[in-house]
Design a protein around this motif. Structure first.
Motif, PDB file in Angstrom:
ATOM      1  N   LEU A  62     -31.869 -20.990 -28.515  1.00 35.31           N
ATOM      2  CA  LEU A  62     -31.341 -21.667 -29.683  1.00 35.31           C
ATOM      3  C   LEU A  62     -30.980 -20.625 -30.737  1.00 35.31           C
ATOM      4  O   LEU A  62     -31.549 -19.517 -30.751  1.00 35.31           O
ATOM      5  CB  LEU A  62     -32.382 -22.639 -30.253  1.00 35.31           C
ATOM      6  N   PRO A  63     -30.036 -20.931 -31.627  1.00 35.26           N
ATOM      7  CA  PRO A  63     -29.652 -19.939 -32.654  1.00 35.26           C
ATOM      8  C   PRO A  63     -30.839 -19.420 -33.458  1.00 35.26           C
ATOM      9  O   PRO A  63     -30.878 -18.235 -33.816  1.00 35.26           O
ATOM     10  CB  PRO A  63     -28.685 -20.728 -33.544  1.00 35.26           C
ATOM     11  N   ALA A  64     -31.826 -20.276 -33.723  1.00 36.57           N
ATOM     12  CA  ALA A  64     -32.986 -19.855 -34.521  1.00 36.57           C
ATOM     13  C   ALA A  64     -33.882 -18.885 -33.759  1.00 36.57           C
ATOM     14  O   ALA A  64     -34.669 -18.147 -34.371  1.00 36.57           O
ATOM     15  CB  ALA A  64     -33.788 -21.073 -34.949  1.00 36.57           C
ATOM     16  N   GLU A  65     -33.784 -18.894 -32.414  1.00 35.46           N
ATOM     17  CA  GLU A  65     -34.649 -18.033 -31.595  1.00 35.46           C
ATOM     18  C   GLU A  65     -34.036 -16.670 -31.319  1.00 35.46           C
ATOM     19  O   GLU A  65     -34.717 -15.776 -30.809  1.00 35.46           O
ATOM     20  CB  GLU A  65     -34.967 -18.726 -30.273  1.00 35.46           C
ATOM     21  N   ILE A  66     -32.734 -16.508 -31.599  1.00 39.02           N
ATOM     22  CA  ILE A  66     -32.072 -15.234 -31.345  1.00 39.02           C
ATOM     23  C   ILE A  66     -32.643 -14.168 -32.280  1.00 39.02           C
ATOM     24  O   ILE A  66     -32.722 -14.358 -33.494  1.00 39.02           O
ATOM     25  CB  ILE A  66     -30.555 -15.362 -31.551  1.00 39.02           C
ATOM     26  N   GLY A  67     -33.067 -13.053 -31.694  1.00 37.32           N
ATOM     27  CA  GLY A  67     -33.690 -11.982 -32.447  1.00 37.32           C
ATOM     28  C   GLY A  67     -35.196 -12.106 -32.521  1.00 37.32           C
ATOM     29  O   GLY A  67     -35.869 -11.213 -33.040  1.00 37.32           O
ATOM     30  N   GLY A  84     -22.642 -27.054 -18.936  1.00 31.88           N
ATOM     31  CA  GLY A  84     -24.063 -26.825 -19.179  1.00 31.88           C
ATOM     32  C   GLY A  84     -24.339 -26.125 -20.495  1.00 31.88           C
ATOM     33  O   GLY A  84     -25.460 -26.172 -21.012  1.00 31.88           O
ATOM     34  N   GLY A  85     -23.326 -25.438 -21.033  1.00 24.27           N
ATOM     35  CA  GLY A  85     -23.511 -24.724 -22.293  1.00 24.27           C
ATOM     36  C   GLY A  85     -24.412 -23.511 -22.181  1.00 24.27           C
ATOM     37  O   GLY A  85     -24.885 -22.994 -23.194  1.00 24.27           O
ATOM     38  N   ASP A  86     -24.647 -23.028 -20.954  1.00 22.42           N
ATOM     39  CA  ASP A  86     -25.524 -21.875 -20.741  1.00 22.42           C
ATOM     40  C   ASP A  86     -24.654 -20.659 -20.421  1.00 22.42           C
ATOM     41  O   ASP A  86     -24.402 -20.350 -19.263  1.00 22.42           O
ATOM     42  CB  ASP A  86     -26.510 -22.168 -19.603  1.00 22.42           C
TER      43      ASP A  86
END
Length: 295
Positions: free
Chosen positions: A46-51, A258-260
């Motif tokens: 998820l965008p919040a998990e990047i980094g 799938g968006g993956d």
């Protein structure tokens, strides 16, 4: 290359041409491939998990393919089918290329080439869809075969891989014909006449004289056809049945359904590795180098 361009256009223009080529290669080829490789070794987050702590390099995306027997089977079937498409295209293209290079008059060759090229002025999807109509269960091909009495009931050409193979051979035939044609055209016709005068039949003449000379063209055609077939999406999507899925369709599903993107990048990178391996194999079999292929 720079010295040749410098002699022809001058140093400033030659430097500009080389610079534009470098920008194109770096921006459109190298960087996208490096980005794909980077994506393939990272999890889908998820965008919040990047980094965060989960954003680390891993082999999970590659392990997914080898743990999925269905996707792995489609992967190997795609490679094998692409090899078969390449072989069939070579079988069809070689006689045409030889006829154009050594048998046809210049006027006949020009007319034949024009007839080959004109259909390719149409979009690939439209050309593929025309084959869908031709090969349909109640299409014109079945109607013709029934009228001639060659079959007693319509054939389901679009069931299985038959339609895909036919469509791909047609779609990529020019990429096989032109390299072989260019290679055979450069052969001195006196060598063919000498072989024939010394008692060699046509099969032996082709095997001992023409094919060895045309090896760079054959290798180039095989490489281009295989790469295009292995990476094709439109032809198997339109002419294939549910049981004849292509690996590119799986990659498409990962990216856009799938968006993956990370998993799709891993699948795409594995396909790229196989294609590079095929290029090396063809160069070794035909004993040609990059310089021979580039001519």
């Amino acid at each position: 290359m720079f010295s040749h361009l410098k002699q022809r256009f001058g140093a400033p223009l030659a430097a500009g041409i080389i610079g534009l080529i470098a920008i194109w290669l770096i921006g459109m080829v190298i960087l996208p491939q490096l980005l794909m490789v980077d994506y393939s070794f990272k999890p889908n987050l998820l965008p919040a998990e990047i980094g965060g702590p989960k954003d680390s390099y891993t082999l999970d995306n590659y392990i997914t393919l080898f743990g999925n027997t269905i996707h792995l089977g489609i992967f190997f079937k795609t490679i094998w089918s692409s090899v078969l498409v390449t072989f069939l295209t070579l079988v069809v293209s070689y006689p045409i290329a030889f006829y154009l290079a050594k048998v046809a008059t210049p006027r006949q060759a020009a007319l034949f080439l024009l007839l080959l090229i004109i259909p390719f002025w149409i979009n690939e999807i439209l050309r593929t869809f025309s084959w869908y109509i031709i090969l349909a269960y109640k299409g014109p091909l079945n109607a013709l075969l029934l009228e001639l009495g060659l079959i007693t009931r319509p054939i389901r050409f679009l069931s299985g891989d038959g339609g895909v193979l036919i469509g791909m051979v047609y779609a990529y035939i020019l990429f096989m014909i032109f390299p072989i044609y260019n290679a055979i055209e450069s052969l001195d016709s006196n060598q063919i006449k000498a072989a024939r005068n010394l008692g060699a039949g046509w099969v032996r003449t082709h095997y001992r004289v023409i094919i060895p000379h045309a090896k760079p063209g054959i290798a180039t055609g095989c490489i281009m056809t295989f790469m295009l077939a292995a990476g094709s999406y439109a032809v198997p999507a339109l002419l294939g049945s549910p049981g004849s899925r292509w690996f590119t369709q799986i990659i498409y599903n990962w990216f856009f359904e799938g968006g993956d993107w990370n998993q799709g990048a891993a699948y795409a990178f594995l396909l790229l590795i196989i294609c590079i391996g095929f290029i090396g194999l063809v160069m070794k079999v035909f004993k040609v180098g990059l310089g021979d292929i580039a001519r």
